[in-house]
Scaffold this motif. Structure first.
Motif, PDB file in Angstrom:
ATOM      1  N   SER A   1      79.546  89.957  77.033  1.00  0.00           N
ATOM      2  CA  SER A   1      78.572  89.130  76.332  1.00  0.00           C
ATOM      3  C   SER A   1      78.043  89.838  75.082  1.00  0.00           C
ATOM      4  O   SER A   1      77.116  89.362  74.475  1.00  0.00           O
ATOM      5  N   ALA A   2      78.598  90.983  74.740  1.00  0.00           N
ATOM      6  CA  ALA A   2      78.140  91.717  73.561  1.00  0.00           C
ATOM      7  C   ALA A   2      78.603  91.044  72.276  1.00  0.00           C
ATOM      8  O   ALA A   2      79.658  90.412  72.226  1.00  0.00           O
ATOM      9  N   HIS A   3      77.809  91.178  71.238  1.00  0.00           N
ATOM     10  CA  HIS A   3      78.176  90.742  69.892  1.00  0.00           C
ATOM     11  C   HIS A   3      78.516  92.013  69.128  1.00  0.00           C
ATOM     12  O   HIS A   3      77.659  92.876  68.949  1.00  0.00           O
ATOM     13  N   ILE A   4      79.755  92.143  68.685  1.00  0.00           N
ATOM     14  CA  ILE A   4      80.210  93.371  68.035  1.00  0.00           C
ATOM     15  C   ILE A   4      80.424  93.126  66.550  1.00  0.00           C
ATOM     16  O   ILE A   4      81.208  92.262  66.156  1.00  0.00           O
ATOM     17  N   SER A   5      79.698  93.903  65.744  1.00  0.00           N
ATOM     18  CA  SER A   5      79.805  93.836  64.295  1.00  0.00           C
ATOM     19  C   SER A   5      80.321  95.174  63.791  1.00  0.00           C
ATOM     20  O   SER A   5      80.036  96.214  64.385  1.00  0.00           O
ATOM     21  N   LEU A   6      81.046  95.126  62.683  1.00  0.00           N
ATOM     22  CA  LEU A   6      81.559  96.344  62.077  1.00  0.00           C
ATOM     23  C   LEU A   6      81.160  96.357  60.616  1.00  0.00           C
ATOM     24  O   LEU A   6      81.386  95.379  59.896  1.00  0.00           O
ATOM     25  N   LEU A   7      80.560  97.453  60.180  1.00  0.00           N
ATOM     26  CA  LEU A   7      80.166  97.628  58.787  1.00  0.00           C
ATOM     27  C   LEU A   7      81.277  98.375  58.074  1.00  0.00           C
ATOM     28  O   LEU A   7      81.641  99.485  58.482  1.00  0.00           O
ATOM     29  N   VAL A   8      81.834  97.762  57.033  1.00  0.00           N
ATOM     30  CA  VAL A   8      82.928  98.391  56.283  1.00  0.00           C
ATOM     31  C   VAL A   8      82.756  98.153  54.792  1.00  0.00           C
ATOM     32  O   VAL A   8      82.079  97.220  54.368  1.00  0.00           O
ATOM     33  N   ASP A   9      83.418  98.989  54.024  1.00  0.00           N
ATOM     34  CA  ASP A   9      83.471  98.798  52.582  1.00  0.00           C
ATOM     35  C   ASP A   9      84.155  97.467  52.281  1.00  0.00           C
ATOM     36  O   ASP A   9      85.077  97.055  52.983  1.00  0.00           O
ATOM     37  N   LEU A  10      83.716  96.805  51.248  1.00  0.00           N
ATOM     38  CA  LEU A  10      84.239  95.510  50.849  1.00  0.00           C
ATOM     39  C   LEU A  10      85.763  95.508  50.733  1.00  0.00           C
ATOM     40  O   LEU A  10      86.429  94.558  51.150  1.00  0.00           O
ATOM     41  N   LYS A  11      86.318  96.586  50.199  1.00  0.00           N
ATOM     42  CA  LYS A  11      87.770  96.657  50.004  1.00  0.00           C
ATOM     43  C   LYS A  11      88.543  96.765  51.319  1.00  0.00           C
ATOM     44  O   LYS A  11      89.711  96.424  51.380  1.00  0.00           O
ATOM     45  N   LEU A  12      87.893  97.235  52.378  1.00  0.00           N
ATOM     46  CA  LEU A  12      88.566  97.395  53.664  1.00  0.00           C
ATOM     47  C   LEU A  12      88.414  96.188  54.582  1.00  0.00           C
ATOM     48  O   LEU A  12      89.097  96.093  55.606  1.00  0.00           O
ATOM     49  N   ALA A  13      87.553  95.265  54.231  1.00  0.00           N
ATOM     50  CA  ALA A  13      87.284  94.109  55.078  1.00  0.00           C
ATOM     51  C   ALA A  13      88.550  93.335  55.469  1.00  0.00           C
ATOM     52  O   ALA A  13      88.697  92.974  56.645  1.00  0.00           O
ATOM     53  N   ILE A  47      70.715  95.771  57.667  1.00  0.00           N
ATOM     54  CA  ILE A  47      71.100  96.055  59.049  1.00  0.00           C
ATOM     55  C   ILE A  47      69.900  95.942  59.988  1.00  0.00           C
ATOM     56  O   ILE A  47      69.985  95.359  61.058  1.00  0.00           O
ATOM     57  N   ARG A  48      68.760  96.503  59.571  1.00  0.00           N
ATOM     58  CA  ARG A  48      67.547  96.471  60.404  1.00  0.00           C
ATOM     59  C   ARG A  48      67.116  95.037  60.698  1.00  0.00           C
ATOM     60  O   ARG A  48      66.694  94.729  61.809  1.00  0.00           O
ATOM     61  N   GLU A  49      67.264  94.147  59.715  1.00  0.00           N
ATOM     62  CA  GLU A  49      66.881  92.744  59.897  1.00  0.00           C
ATOM     63  C   GLU A  49      67.709  92.067  60.989  1.00  0.00           C
ATOM     64  O   GLU A  49      67.270  91.093  61.584  1.00  0.00           O
ATOM     65  N   ARG A  50      68.882  92.578  61.257  1.00  0.00           N
ATOM     66  CA  ARG A  50      69.763  91.998  62.260  1.00  0.00           C
ATOM     67  C   ARG A  50      69.341  92.378  63.676  1.00  0.00           C
ATOM     68  O   ARG A  50      69.734  91.741  64.633  1.00  0.00           O
ATOM     69  N   GLY A  51      68.566  93.435  63.844  1.00  0.00           N
ATOM     70  CA  GLY A  51      68.040  93.813  65.151  1.00  0.00           C
ATOM     71  C   GLY A  51      69.076  94.343  66.131  1.00  0.00           C
ATOM     72  O   GLY A  51      69.010  94.042  67.319  1.00  0.00           O
ATOM     73  N   PHE A  52      70.002  95.134  65.652  1.00  0.00           N
ATOM     74  CA  PHE A  52      71.030  95.694  66.536  1.00  0.00           C
ATOM     75  C   PHE A  52      70.405  96.626  67.568  1.00  0.00           C
ATOM     76  O   PHE A  52      69.422  97.302  67.311  1.00  0.00           O
ATOM     77  N   ASP A  53      71.005  96.667  68.752  1.00  0.00           N
ATOM     78  CA  ASP A  53      70.544  97.531  69.837  1.00  0.00           C
ATOM     79  C   ASP A  53      71.190  98.908  69.793  1.00  0.00           C
ATOM     80  O   ASP A  53      70.626  99.875  70.302  1.00  0.00           O
ATOM     81  N   LEU A  54      72.365  98.993  69.208  1.00  0.00           N
ATOM     82  CA  LEU A  54      73.143 100.226  69.271  1.00  0.00           C
ATOM     83  C   LEU A  54      73.962 100.387  68.010  1.00  0.00           C
ATOM     84  O   LEU A  54      74.467  99.411  67.460  1.00  0.00           O
ATOM     85  N   SER A  55      74.093 101.616  67.582  1.00  0.00           N
ATOM     86  CA  SER A  55      74.927 101.952  66.431  1.00  0.00           C
ATOM     87  C   SER A  55      75.903 103.046  66.846  1.00  0.00           C
ATOM     88  O   SER A  55      75.502 104.036  67.459  1.00  0.00           O
ATOM     89  N   ILE A  56      77.172 102.862  66.519  1.00  0.00           N
ATOM     90  CA  ILE A  56      78.178 103.896  66.764  1.00  0.00           C
ATOM     91  C   ILE A  56      78.715 104.322  65.410  1.00  0.00           C
ATOM     92  O   ILE A  56      79.240 103.497  64.657  1.00  0.00           O
ATOM     93  N   ASP A  57      78.583 105.587  65.108  1.00  0.00           N
ATOM     94  CA  ASP A  57      78.931 106.119  63.798  1.00  0.00           C
ATOM     95  C   ASP A  57      80.298 106.797  63.850  1.00  0.00           C
ATOM     96  O   ASP A  57      80.444 107.889  64.387  1.00  0.00           O
ATOM     97  N   LEU A  70      67.579 105.012  59.020  1.00  0.00           N
ATOM     98  CA  LEU A  70      66.809 104.041  58.259  1.00  0.00           C
ATOM     99  C   LEU A  70      66.940 102.628  58.801  1.00  0.00           C
ATOM    100  O   LEU A  70      66.073 101.787  58.581  1.00  0.00           O
ATOM    101  N   SER A  71      68.021 102.357  59.529  1.00  0.00           N
ATOM    102  CA  SER A  71      68.288 101.010  60.046  1.00  0.00           C
ATOM    103  C   SER A  71      67.664 100.746  61.398  1.00  0.00           C
ATOM    104  O   SER A  71      67.698  99.611  61.882  1.00  0.00           O
ATOM    105  N   ARG A  72      67.119 101.750  62.028  1.00  0.00           N
ATOM    106  CA  ARG A  72      66.620 101.574  63.387  1.00  0.00           C
ATOM    107  C   ARG A  72      65.426 100.620  63.427  1.00  0.00           C
ATOM    108  O   ARG A  72      64.672 100.497  62.471  1.00  0.00           O
ATOM    109  N   ASN A  73      65.309  99.955  64.546  1.00  0.00           N
ATOM    110  CA  ASN A  73      64.178  99.054  64.775  1.00  0.00           C
ATOM    111  C   ASN A  73      62.980  99.868  65.214  1.00  0.00           C
ATOM    112  O   ASN A  73      63.116 100.801  66.004  1.00  0.00           O
TER     113      ASN A  73
END
Length: 75
Positions: A1-13, A47-57, A70-73
């Motif tokens: 039931s997780a929603h998984i988002s990935l942050l990437v550079d525009l060129k890699l999308a 990112i903070r506005e999205r309210g993510f629970d977890l970040s994997i770097d 800086l993105s943490r809630n």
């Protein structure tokens, strides 16, 4: 039931948009004409506005550490 988002550079999308395990690809333009810290702060706010629970770097560098911090809630 997780929603998984990935942050990437525009060129890699285009490389990751077809991944069936991702619900969303969030893009940023790292070559945008803006000062680095201002760009980082703007991205962190998005990112903070999205309210993510977890970040994997996966990058594990100072810039991505700052972005996660800086993105943490605060709630």
């Amino acid at each position: 039931s997780a929603h998984i988002s990935l942050l990437v550079d525009l060129k890699l999308a285009p490389l990751v948009e077809i991944c069936p395990y991702l619900n969303e690809v969030i893009t940023f333009d790292r070559f945008q004409k803006q000062k680095r810290m201002a760009r980082l702060a703007k991205l962190a706010r998005r990112i903070r506005e999205r309210g993510f629970d977890l970040s994997i770097d996966f990058q594990n560098n100072a810039k991505t550490h700052w972005l996660a911090f800086l993105s943490r809630n605060h709630g």
